[in-house]
Design an enzyme around this catalytic site. Structure first.
Site, PDB file in Angstrom:
ATOM      1  N   ARG A  83      23.345  39.791  62.152  1.00 35.37           N
ATOM      2  CA  ARG A  83      23.729  40.845  61.215  1.00 35.37           C
ATOM      3  C   ARG A  83      22.701  41.975  61.214  1.00 35.37           C
ATOM      4  NH1 ARG A  83      19.775  40.420  57.810  1.00 35.37           N
ATOM      5  NH2 ARG A  83      18.877  38.388  57.342  1.00 35.37           N
ATOM      6  N   GLY A  84      23.052  43.069  60.523  1.00 33.15           N
ATOM      7  CA  GLY A  84      22.085  44.119  60.277  1.00 33.15           C
ATOM      8  C   GLY A  84      21.124  43.699  59.174  1.00 33.15           C
ATOM      9  N   GLY A  85      20.059  44.487  58.976  1.00 32.96           N
ATOM     10  CA  GLY A  85      19.106  44.208  57.912  1.00 32.96           C
ATOM     11  C   GLY A  85      17.882  43.462  58.405  1.00 32.96           C
ATOM     12  N   THR A  88      15.653  37.856  54.804  1.00 28.69           N
ATOM     13  CA  THR A  88      16.143  37.553  53.464  1.00 28.69           C
ATOM     14  C   THR A  88      16.245  36.038  53.298  1.00 28.69           C
ATOM     15  OG1 THR A  88      17.766  38.154  51.763  1.00 28.69           O
ATOM     16  CG2 THR A  88      18.635  37.587  53.945  1.00 28.69           C
ATOM     17  N   HIS A  90      18.670  32.696  51.752  1.00 27.71           N
ATOM     18  CA  HIS A  90      19.922  32.138  51.241  1.00 27.71           C
ATOM     19  C   HIS A  90      19.661  30.706  50.815  1.00 27.71           C
ATOM     20  CE1 HIS A  90      22.062  35.579  52.683  1.00 27.71           C
ATOM     21  NE2 HIS A  90      21.833  35.299  53.950  1.00 27.71           N
ATOM     22  N   ILE A 154      23.863  42.813  51.243  1.00 26.46           N
ATOM     23  CA  ILE A 154      24.964  42.932  52.198  1.00 26.46           C
ATOM     24  C   ILE A 154      24.384  43.089  53.596  1.00 26.46           C
ATOM     25  CG2 ILE A 154      26.885  44.400  52.974  1.00 26.46           C
ATOM     26  CD1 ILE A 154      27.288  45.199  50.033  1.00 26.46           C
ATOM     27  N   GLY A 155      24.919  42.322  54.529  1.00 32.84           N
ATOM     28  CA  GLY A 155      24.533  42.445  55.941  1.00 32.84           C
ATOM     29  C   GLY A 155      25.692  41.979  56.799  1.00 32.84           C
ATOM     30  N   CYS A 185      14.445  42.018  52.710  1.00 30.15           N
ATOM     31  CA  CYS A 185      15.106  43.242  53.172  1.00 30.15           C
ATOM     32  C   CYS A 185      14.125  44.388  53.399  1.00 30.15           C
ATOM     33  CB  CYS A 185      16.209  43.670  52.200  1.00 30.15           C
ATOM     34  SG  CYS A 185      17.447  42.393  51.890  1.00 30.15           S
TER      35      CYS A 185
END
Length: 259
Positions: A83-85, A88, A90, A154-155, A185
């Protein structure tokens, strides 16, 4: 012609990250193959992950090597995401949504920027309508409770106009200590917030699922239909296999091991 429904599924047990990414990839390939006959379905996966730190495409190999060693030592998995970013977290207490949608269903097709913008508005709308939680505008992608408190990220990735990855929203306080171990991020002065802290209540992840499903359908203009894996062929078999893997993985750390 109305758009077809989005089929959604909520996983009740926190999932291992890498196996979940493999499920997304399998769905992506199934969609690609079925799109030739316009028989493919759009899917929304809703879930929690076992504790994991993920990096995006913007980080260097040296940064990843250093962070991987440090973060796995406190009890989390570490994975490189497509993904982008940037980096992070989770984990349990956070709702993750992976929409696997065909952006070319509309004419003209939905652009990536518009797709992300609608996703952000969807989360903002849910928080306000369901919990009375307002957001503040930010130059950064995601949803902020104030200029230095971020509640949702969001990514996404888009290939062949098919989406993978998606959004995450902190529900309970459990993710917060994990977030304190990193600059999430790339935002140095930003901390993580959550619904229970903002409201002072005991909202659980499973409590937010119906409202998110409703908000998703409303903002994207789609009917939402519950997916029953036992009736969903190859896709359903893959979902059930991942649920078995999650149960077999057993317990997870509730907080980072900092000693």
């Amino acid at each position: 012609m109305p758009l077809p429904p989005v089929f959604y599924h909520y996983f009740c047990t926190p999932l291992p990250y890498t196996r979940t990414i493999l499920l997304q990839e399998k769905i992506h390939q199934l969609q690609l193959a079925a799109r030739r006959s316009s028989s493919h379905h759009d899917i929304l996966l809703l879930l929690e992950h076992r504790p994991v730190y993920t990096s995006g495409r913007r980080q260097t190999e040296q940064e990843l090597h250093t962070e991987r060693a440090r973060l796995t030592s406190i009890g989390a998995e570490f994975a490189v995401a497509a993904r982008g970013g940037q980096l992070t977290y989770h984990g349990p207490g956070q709702l993750v949504g992976y929409p696997l949608l065909d952006l070319a269903r509309t004419s003209p097709p939905i652009g990536i920027r518009d797709y992300i913008c609608v996703m952000q508005k969807m989360i903002q709308s849910y928080l306000l309508r369901t919990h009375g939680i307002t957001h503040v505008p930010s130059d950064h992608t995601g949803v902020f409770l104030d200029p230095v408190t971020k509640i949702a990220s969001i990514g996404v990735q888009v290939r062949h106009r098919l989406t993978t990855h998606g959004f995450s929203m902190n529900v309970t306080k459990e993710p917060l200590e994990w977030f304190r171990q990193v600059v999430a991020c790339g935002l140095v002065d930003v901390k993580a917030g959550c619904i229970t802290e903002a409201k002072g209540d005991n909202t659980r992840v499973e409590d937010v699922v119906p409202g998110i499903v409703d908000a998703f359908g409303t903002l994207y203009g789609r009917d939402m239909v519950k997916l029953y894996p036992q009736n969903a062929g190859e896709l359903g078999e893959a979902i059930l296999a991942l649920e078995e893997d999650a149960l077999a993985a057993g317990a997870w750390l509730r907080a980072p091991s900092l000693n």
